[in-house]
Scaffold this motif. Structure first.
Motif: not given
Ligand code: FES
Length: 579
Positions: A59-61, A91-94, A127-130, A199-202, A206-208
């Motif tokens: 979702p972040c991307n 995707g970090e969350t899923l 975007g998302c972490d990895k 967007g990614h975690c604000m 790790t993404a920021s």
């Molecule tokens: Fe994607 Fe935090 S879950 S950046």
């Protein structure tokens, strides 16, 4: 609209495909034409690969198709030929069991996709972490001109008048639910308030952290990291990056010229100043391993631990990425840190940081970005602790932990797996109090497998109910960059390969001494030898497929958890044709 092209004196890599006058040339050109390309698209323009980590399962991307269009506009304006391609998106969350398990796989996808195709330069949409480290690792192993377009954070979360941050507030909501301070209904409302834009975690998760990492490494245009995904200036940045990559190809400004040892040193210091995630360590080590820069775990402590914390963002502070952008973004941090940095190293602009940030150094909110003379905290970076419990080192982020716990000796309460932890943590009869040290085994790269973000184990309910929110926790896993607490992470060697962590028993005394960089298990060598002899190596997590490859080849956390055979670069040359 189209510029005339690069001089034929400068031979483009893509010319080996599209410039051919033989049967293979027909094949390379003709099938591209089925997309409606005029013949003069192949007349020697720089071909720019847009490596897109778009996925609706990340979702972040999920907004990256838009960014890709902006990049394409820029590429075309500058006289290049844009070609967008997908790679595995993480995707970090899923993604189960953890996105980290597949970082190296995605890096292989990026590497081989770039190398095997007629690409002269590459834009990484991340975007998302990895998705950032994996694509940078892949691009570094090829060595073409490369620019990163970070996808941008979500807008600030607001819940019942309160600012809430991605991830950071998940842990708080979880604690509030456990202690009855929040209902399920409230929690579901808060979820919507937290993720209210693309967007990614604000938080400085790790993404920021990764966005700041690539900007401080010199891999983005100046100021790119903090722009919110929903801000129209994000697309402007994407378009300008599209223009710039074409020039980089013309200048032959390859990624190895940007990723020098000095650039890595800059990035470590900037990460400390922004209160970046502990995951930064593992990803930067892996990138360094690809580009051939000699970087060690100790460098993060030596270079970063004395750097002051300048950025007041969750989880170390109170603001969010949107506030960081309005306060001036990373150029302000680079300016504040200028005496600490190698400001003369070249970046993707073809200029150094010093020149890049001219006119961008005013801070518009000193509560968000503090001046170096009056920092938020005097010391901020991650520190590396060692001892018989972590011969190769472990890391802790003191700026996100309770200061009083930085020197602590306590009785071990051991969880043999994350399932064991979940099954027993809220048992009223669990023999634990706030002075104990929670120990989690088998959460490392081989053990889980994939080193998940479980190192910040939530405290037992009965301790939370006393109003206590932090305890010393030790594991060979990682911690989300959005999390906080006295968590000793990345213990190496990990328990699944027989590290001392595997031998800890309930009741053992463990000493953490951050000022002395010490992590010691108070059990004598003879007893440890006896326990080691009785220890049984767990069965491998998989006998086939990628996971089997991973557990057989993954390096320790102290080496960046890359696969051993992926370290280094293979260059961009492919000598044989496909037909
Ligand atoms: Fe994607 Fe935090 S879950 S950046």
């Amino acid at each position: 609209m189209f510029h005339k092209n690069i001089s034929m004196a400068q031979k483009l890599r893509s010319h080996d495909w599209f410039g051919r006058k033989d049967k293979d040339g027909i094949i390379y050109r003709s099938w591209m034409k089925n997309q409606g390309m005029p013949t003069d698209m192949f007349d020697g323009r720089p071909v720019i690969g847009i490596c897109n980590t778009f996925s609706e399962l990340t979702p972040c991307n999920a907004h990256f198709r838009d960014h890709a269009e902006s990049v394409k506009r820029g590429v075309l304006e500058a006289g290049g030929f844009p070609v967008e391609f997908p790679i595995m998106s993480l995707g970090e969350t899923l993604l189960k069991p953890t996105a980290m398990l597949f970082r190296n796989l995605a890096s292989m996808d990026a590497e081989e996709s770039i190398r095997g195709n007629p690409i002269d330069g590459v834009v990484l949409l991340t975007g998302c972490d990895k998705t950032t480290p994996s694509t940078v690792m892949g691009a570094a192993s090829v060595g073409l001109p490369t620019i990163v377009v970070p996808g941008g954070p979500m807008l600030n979360g607001r819940y019942k008048g309160q600012t809430i941050g991605s991830g950071t507030h998940v842990w708080k909501f979880d604690e509030d639910m456990k202690t009855g301070r929040m209902t399920q209904e409230d929690c579901e409302f808060a979820e919507s308030c937290m993720s209210r834009s693309i967007g990614h975690c604000m938080t400085m998760g790790t993404a920021s952290t990764m966005a700041c990492m690539v900007e401080s490494l010199g891999l983005t245009l100046p100021g790119a990291a903090a722009i919110p995904a929903a801000d129209s200036r994000k697309k402007v940045m994407a378009q300008l990056s599209g223009r710039r990559i074409v020039e980089m190809v013309r200048e032959n400004l390859t990624i190895d010229k940007v990723l020098t040892r000095e650039a890595f040193e800059n990035s470590i210091k900037v990460n400390a100043a922004v209160g970046g995630s502990s995951n930064f360590i593992i990803h930067l080590l892996a990138i360094a391993g690809r580009i051939g820069v000699d970087l060690t775990l100790e460098d993060f402590d030596t270079l970063g631990s004395k750097i002051p914390l300048l950025l007041n963002l969750m989880p170390s502070g109170k603001y969010l990425m949107e506030d960081f952008y309005y306060a001036g973004g990373l150029p302000v941090i680079l300016n504040e840190l200028k005496k600490e940095l190698h400001t003369n190293v070249i970046t993707v602009t073809g200029k150094n940081h010093h020149d890049n940030i001219k006119g961008m150094t005013d801070c518009y909110n000193e509560d968000v970005i503090t001046p170096i003379a009056k920092p938020l905290k005097p010391e901020a970076g991650c520190v590396v602790v060692k001892g018989n419990l972590a011969e190769n080192g472990a890391v802790i982020k003191p700026s996100a932990a309770t200061p009083a716990l930085m020197t602590h000796t306590g009785r071990a309460v051991v969880f043999e797996s994350i399932e064991d932890y979940h099954a027993r943590i809220d048992d009223p009869n669990l023999d634990i109090d706030e002075t104990c040290v929670m120990v989690l085994k088998y959460a490392g790269p081989v053990g889980y497998p994939g080193m998940p973000e479980v190192g910040n184990m939530a405290l037992p309910k009965k301790i939370l109910e006393k109003g206590i929110t932090d305890m010393v926790r030790i594991s060979d896993g990682r911690m989300s960059g959005t999390a906080y607490g006295a968590a000793v992470l990345h213990v190496s060697p990990e328990s699944a390969i027989g590290g001392t962590l595997a031998l800890v028993q309930n009741g053992d005394m463990i000493e953490l001494n951050v000022p002395e960089r010490k992590l010691h298990l108070h059990v004598n060598d003879a007893e440890l030898a006896k326990r080691k002899a009785a220890w049984k190596k767990p069965e491998p997590a998989a006998k086939r497929g990628y996971v089997s490859l991973y557990v057989n080849h993954v390096l320790g956390a102290d080496k960046g958890a890359d696969l051993d055979f992926l370290q280094g670069s293979s260059g961009s040359e492919v000598t044989r044709d496909s037909h």
